[in-house]
Write an enzyme that holds these catalytic residues in place. Structure first.
Site, PDB file in Angstrom:
ATOM      1  N   CYS A 176       0.830  -1.202   0.000  1.00 22.77           N
ATOM      2  CA  CYS A 176       0.000   0.000   0.000  1.00 22.77           C
ATOM      3  C   CYS A 176       0.867   1.256   0.000  1.00 22.77           C
ATOM      4  CB  CYS A 176      -0.908  -0.004   1.223  1.00 22.77           C
ATOM      5  SG  CYS A 176      -2.114   1.328   1.233  1.00 22.77           S
ATOM      6  N   ARG A 180     -12.923   1.077  -4.803  1.00 22.04           N
ATOM      7  CA  ARG A 180     -12.432   1.074  -3.424  1.00 22.04           C
ATOM      8  C   ARG A 180     -11.700   2.373  -3.107  1.00 22.04           C
ATOM      9  NH1 ARG A 180      -8.404  -0.482   0.226  1.00 22.04           N
ATOM     10  NH2 ARG A 180      -9.160  -1.903   1.850  1.00 22.04           N
TER      11      ARG A 180
END
EC number: 1.1.1.205
Length: 493
Positions: free
Chosen positions: A310, A406
């Protein structure tokens, strides 16, 4: 205008910043109870959940982790039909009693029975008089079909119809096992007083109960499974299909759960499914957790940007170090009598203990399982070593496949217009997921033994942390030595 003290609220800690302080203990590691209740219908025997990522959790991973006692969350980078089918594979992989067995009629073709067996990896199908009355009249198995040359023939010509062995609805597994052994058969149809097919018990399922005694199961003896949905136009259709397929919970998966649009959608989902288990996230603050609980969520997922793949924290400059985020969200969860999942940033089993000690009820793992046999990622050889592909759901490739919503970019149609918050990479091949789980659980039990916690609740109540310096972190890892043989639960990152 805020002053300095209110602008910089506090210091944030992550796993490498703290250690648990050992305490007087009357608990041996093998005595530790790792059971965790996330919601009324969602009790796990181990606090481990695999992430809803397209290189981590499909049906194979979900089956493996549920057999170990945990929970898999099927990713949503596929069509609604495909995702629902993945859920069905998990629910049908193991049963105490199969309450909704497949069945055909004598008029169906042998080829249809074969297709059903191959599709769901079953070895036989009960045959009923008609689809409407479901009166059992026979069974066809692999043995019946072994020497068939004409697969267009009706099943009636090849099924076993005489001397059928059946049992009454409500027969327990012990009695069923005795009947199966006595008659040397593998399948025991259950019928009601009218001879109507009402269930099925197989020797394979009984053997699985013995082989996987700690499996996480629903009230019907089927493996637990969850599945992810996004905040999109197909949310309700997808959720409906997943629950219809047997999902025990859905995970409303977004990068920023503390967002007005997300909260409105969650409230609508709760109104639409008042009695279903809803998990949602991600958030990193007490206020975010409170907002999700108020919207109707049962379990909150905590973590913004801690994952190895991430880049949210560096691309957007946003996040809260994970241990602090867990601790703050857990305080709110206790107020509501609800639970949280610590999602991301975990590299070692000791990090799991820290996440639980900070208030987590379970952890969600991606990279630690991405290199296993059961992960959907592709296997590749790099510099003579075996690896598996692993990517963030915020990576360009994953967003193009279906996860852009998302990150609130669902309306972006061109790949070069996407702003990724994740990367694509590879992780070392690790073998079977069960081997990884074994080492994880050993580490968790050891850590809980050190602090004197017999279960997760005691860990919440009694664990204490000490802040660690950079030198303390160096001291915590192997040092002043060249590692010649890697341990199964430790590698140099």
């Amino acid at each position: 205008m805020s002053n300095w003290d209110t602008k910089f609220l506090k210091k944030g800690y992550t796993f490498d910043d703290v250690l648990l302080i050992p305490a007087e203990s009357h608990v041996l590691p093998n005595e530790v109870d790792l059971k965790t209740k996330l919601a009324d219908n969602l009790t796990l025997n181990i606090p481990i959940i695999t992430a809803a990522m397209d290189t981590v959790t499909g049906s194979k991973m979900a089956i493996a982790i549920a057999r170990a006692g945990g929970l898999g969350v099927i990713h949503k980078n596929m069509s609604i039909t495909e995702q629902a089918e993945e859920v069905r594979k998990v629910k049908r992989s193991e049963n105490g009693v199969i309450i909704d067995p497949f069945f055909l009629t004598p008029e169906h073709k042998v080829s249809e029975a074969e297709e059903l067996m191959q599709r769901y990896r079953i070895s036989g199908v009960p045959i009923v008089e008609t689809l409407a009355n479901r009166k059992l009249v026979g069974i066809i198995t692999n043995r019946d079909m072994r020497f068939i040359s004409n697969y267009n023939a009706p099943i009636s010509e090849h099924m076993t119809s005489e001397h059928l062995v059946t049992a009454a609805v409500g027969t327990d597994l012990e009695t069923a096992e005795r009947i199966l052994h006595e008659h040397r058969i593998e399948k025991l149809p259950l019928v009601d007083n009218s001879g109507r097919l009402s269930g099925l018990i197989t020797i394979k399922d009984i053997e699985k109960v013995i082989e996987f005694p700690h499996a996480a199961k629903d009230e019907f003896g089927r493996l637990l499974v969850a599945a992810a949905v996004g905040v999109t136009s197909d949310t309700f259709e997808r959720a409906e299909a997943l629950f219809e397929a047997g999902a025990d919970a859905i995970v409303i998966d977004t990068a920023h759960g503390h967002s007005a649009g997300v909260l409105r959608k969650i409230a609508e989902i709760r109104a639409h499914f008042p009695n279903r288990t809803l998990i949602a996230g991600n958030i990193a603050t007490a206020e975010g957790a409170r907002a999700l609980y108020d919207a109707g969520v049962d379990v909150v997922k905590v973590g913004i940007g801690p994952g190895s793949i991430c880049t949210t924290r560096v691309v957007a400059g946003v996040g809260v170090p994970q241990v602090t985020a867990i601790y703050d969200a857990a305080a709110v969860a206790r107020e509501y009598g609800k639970t949280i999942i610590a999602d991301g940033g975990i590299k070692y089993s000791g990090d799991i203990v820290k996440a639980l000690a900070a208030g987590g009820n379970a952890v969600m793992l991606g990279s630690m399982f991405a290199g296993t046999d059961e992960a959907p990622g592709e296997t590749e050889i790099y510099q003579g070593r075996k690896f598996k592909t692993y990517r963030g759901m915020g990576s360009i490739a994953a967003m193009k496949k279906g996860s852009s919503d998302r990150y609130f970019q669902g309306s972006v149609n061109e790949a070069n217009k996407l702003v990724p918050e994740g990367i694509e990479g590879r992780v070392a091949y690790k073998g079977a997921a069960s081997d990884i789980v074994f080492q994880m659980l050993g580490g968790i039990r050891s850590g809980m033994g050190y602090v004197g916690a017999g279960d997760i609740q005691e860990l919440h109540e009694n664990a204490q942390f000490v802040e660690m310096s950079g030198a303390g972190l160096i001291e915590s890892h192997p040092h002043d030595v060249q590692i010649t043989n890697e341990a199964p639960n430790y590698s140099v990152h």
